[in-house]
Design a protein around this motif. Sequence first.
Motif, PDB file in Angstrom:
ATOM      1  N   MET A 110       0.792  -1.224   0.000  1.00  0.00           N
ATOM      2  CA  MET A 110       0.000   0.000   0.000  1.00  0.00           C
ATOM      3  C   MET A 110       0.833   1.286   0.000  1.00  0.00           C
ATOM      4  SD  MET A 110      -3.002  -0.891  -0.506  1.00  0.00           S
ATOM      5  CE  MET A 110      -3.872   0.632  -0.218  1.00  0.00           C
ATOM      6  N   PRO A 111       1.963   1.386   0.734  1.00  0.00           N
ATOM      7  CA  PRO A 111       2.729   2.640   0.660  1.00  0.00           C
ATOM      8  C   PRO A 111       3.200   2.955  -0.767  1.00  0.00           C
ATOM      9  CG  PRO A 111       3.449   1.372   2.539  1.00  0.00           C
ATOM     10  CD  PRO A 111       2.498   0.503   1.755  1.00  0.00           C
ATOM     11  N   ASP A 112       3.597   1.940  -1.510  1.00  0.00           N
ATOM     12  CA  ASP A 112       3.991   2.168  -2.902  1.00  0.00           C
ATOM     13  C   ASP A 112       2.801   2.617  -3.726  1.00  0.00           C
ATOM     14  OD1 ASP A 112       6.572   1.498  -2.335  1.00  0.00           O
ATOM     15  OD2 ASP A 112       6.468  -0.518  -3.190  1.00  0.00           O
ATOM     16  N   MET A 113       1.642   2.119  -3.419  1.00  0.00           N
ATOM     17  CA  MET A 113       0.436   2.502  -4.141  1.00  0.00           C
ATOM     18  C   MET A 113       0.144   3.981  -3.934  1.00  0.00           C
ATOM     19  SD  MET A 113      -1.726   1.306  -6.150  1.00  0.00           S
ATOM     20  CE  MET A 113      -3.382   1.033  -6.631  1.00  0.00           C
ATOM     21  N   ASP A 114       0.311   4.470  -2.717  1.00  0.00           N
ATOM     22  CA  ASP A 114       0.092   5.887  -2.439  1.00  0.00           C
ATOM     23  C   ASP A 114       1.082   6.752  -3.224  1.00  0.00           C
ATOM     24  OD1 ASP A 114      -1.960   5.270  -0.721  1.00  0.00           O
ATOM     25  OD2 ASP A 114      -0.677   5.305   1.067  1.00  0.00           O
ATOM     26  N   ARG A 115       2.333   6.316  -3.271  1.00  0.00           N
ATOM     27  CA  ARG A 115       3.347   7.062  -4.011  1.00  0.00           C
ATOM     28  C   ARG A 115       3.017   7.093  -5.494  1.00  0.00           C
ATOM     29  NH1 ARG A 115       7.968   5.328  -6.409  1.00  0.00           N
ATOM     30  NH2 ARG A 115       7.772   3.296  -5.413  1.00  0.00           N
ATOM     31  N   MET A 120       0.766   9.911 -10.362  1.00  0.00           N
ATOM     32  CA  MET A 120      -0.260  10.005 -11.401  1.00  0.00           C
ATOM     33  C   MET A 120      -0.982  11.348 -11.319  1.00  0.00           C
ATOM     34  SD  MET A 120      -1.060   6.657 -12.961  1.00  0.00           S
ATOM     35  CE  MET A 120      -2.756   6.898 -13.223  1.00  0.00           C
ATOM     36  N   ARG A 121      -1.274  11.816 -10.101  1.00  0.00           N
ATOM     37  CA  ARG A 121      -1.952  13.100  -9.937  1.00  0.00           C
ATOM     38  C   ARG A 121      -1.073  14.247 -10.430  1.00  0.00           C
ATOM     39  NH1 ARG A 121      -3.709  11.150  -4.353  1.00  0.00           N
ATOM     40  NH2 ARG A 121      -5.690  10.155  -4.825  1.00  0.00           N
ATOM     41  N   SER A 122       0.225  14.174 -10.117  1.00  0.00           N
ATOM     42  CA  SER A 122       1.115  15.236 -10.567  1.00  0.00           C
ATOM     43  C   SER A 122       1.230  15.246 -12.080  1.00  0.00           C
ATOM     44  CB  SER A 122       2.492  15.107  -9.904  1.00  0.00           C
ATOM     45  OG  SER A 122       3.161  13.967 -10.354  1.00  0.00           O
ATOM     46  N   LEU A 123       1.260  14.070 -12.698  1.00  0.00           N
ATOM     47  CA  LEU A 123       1.315  14.002 -14.157  1.00  0.00           C
ATOM     48  C   LEU A 123       0.032  14.552 -14.773  1.00  0.00           C
ATOM     49  CD1 LEU A 123       2.952  10.509 -14.806  1.00  0.00           C
ATOM     50  CD2 LEU A 123       3.914  12.746 -15.320  1.00  0.00           C
ATOM     51  N   GLN A 124      -1.115  14.248 -14.153  1.00  0.00           N
ATOM     52  CA  GLN A 124      -2.378  14.765 -14.655  1.00  0.00           C
ATOM     53  C   GLN A 124      -2.452  16.285 -14.536  1.00  0.00           C
ATOM     54  OE1 GLN A 124      -5.381  12.586 -12.554  1.00  0.00           O
ATOM     55  NE2 GLN A 124      -5.329  10.873 -13.992  1.00  0.00           N
ATOM     56  N   SER A 125      -1.934  16.822 -13.422  1.00  0.00           N
ATOM     57  CA  SER A 125      -1.973  18.279 -13.230  1.00  0.00           C
ATOM     58  C   SER A 125      -1.031  18.976 -14.220  1.00  0.00           C
ATOM     59  CB  SER A 125      -1.624  18.632 -11.794  1.00  0.00           C
ATOM     60  OG  SER A 125      -0.283  18.291 -11.506  1.00  0.00           O
ATOM     61  N   GLN A 126       0.085  18.333 -14.565  1.00  0.00           N
ATOM     62  CA  GLN A 126       1.010  18.933 -15.534  1.00  0.00           C
ATOM     63  C   GLN A 126       0.395  18.927 -16.932  1.00  0.00           C
ATOM     64  OE1 GLN A 126       4.643  16.717 -15.263  1.00  0.00           O
ATOM     65  NE2 GLN A 126       5.208  17.578 -13.271  1.00  0.00           N
TER      66      GLN A 126
END
Length: 128
Positions: A110-115, A120-126
């Motif tokens: 799960m910690p890797d999943m959060d990372r 993915m969110r940062s890539l979407q925002s870019q």
Amino acid sequence: MSAHSHSESHGHGTMGQLMIGFALAAILTIIPFFLVMVDTGLSRTALVGIIMGLGAVQIIVHLVYFLHLNSSSEEGWTLLASMFSVVILVIVLAGSLWVMHNMNENMMPMPDMDRHMEQMRSLQSQQG
């Protein structure tokens, strides 16, 4: 009359015996669920050992109470069926442990999943 005595000699147990088997099977199912759901303080290895032991006992309960495997009827076939049951029991328990171990090793923690979700969110925002 001989047909009636034949059916009694190879009976399938009384309702009371079936209910005892059902109660034992239910108890042997509830105990592992309880041990997993409640923090017992046992180590993971001890917990898995207890659950596997209770599973083995439950298989024996099913053989005795529902499949009516006992020492009084056709001794040769009973011995052969008992040996076959032990082999199947070992295969099922060892296979279950092997599958659970491989699933535990190959699942994404799960910690890797959060990372990964943050990336993915940062890539979407870019992009957007």
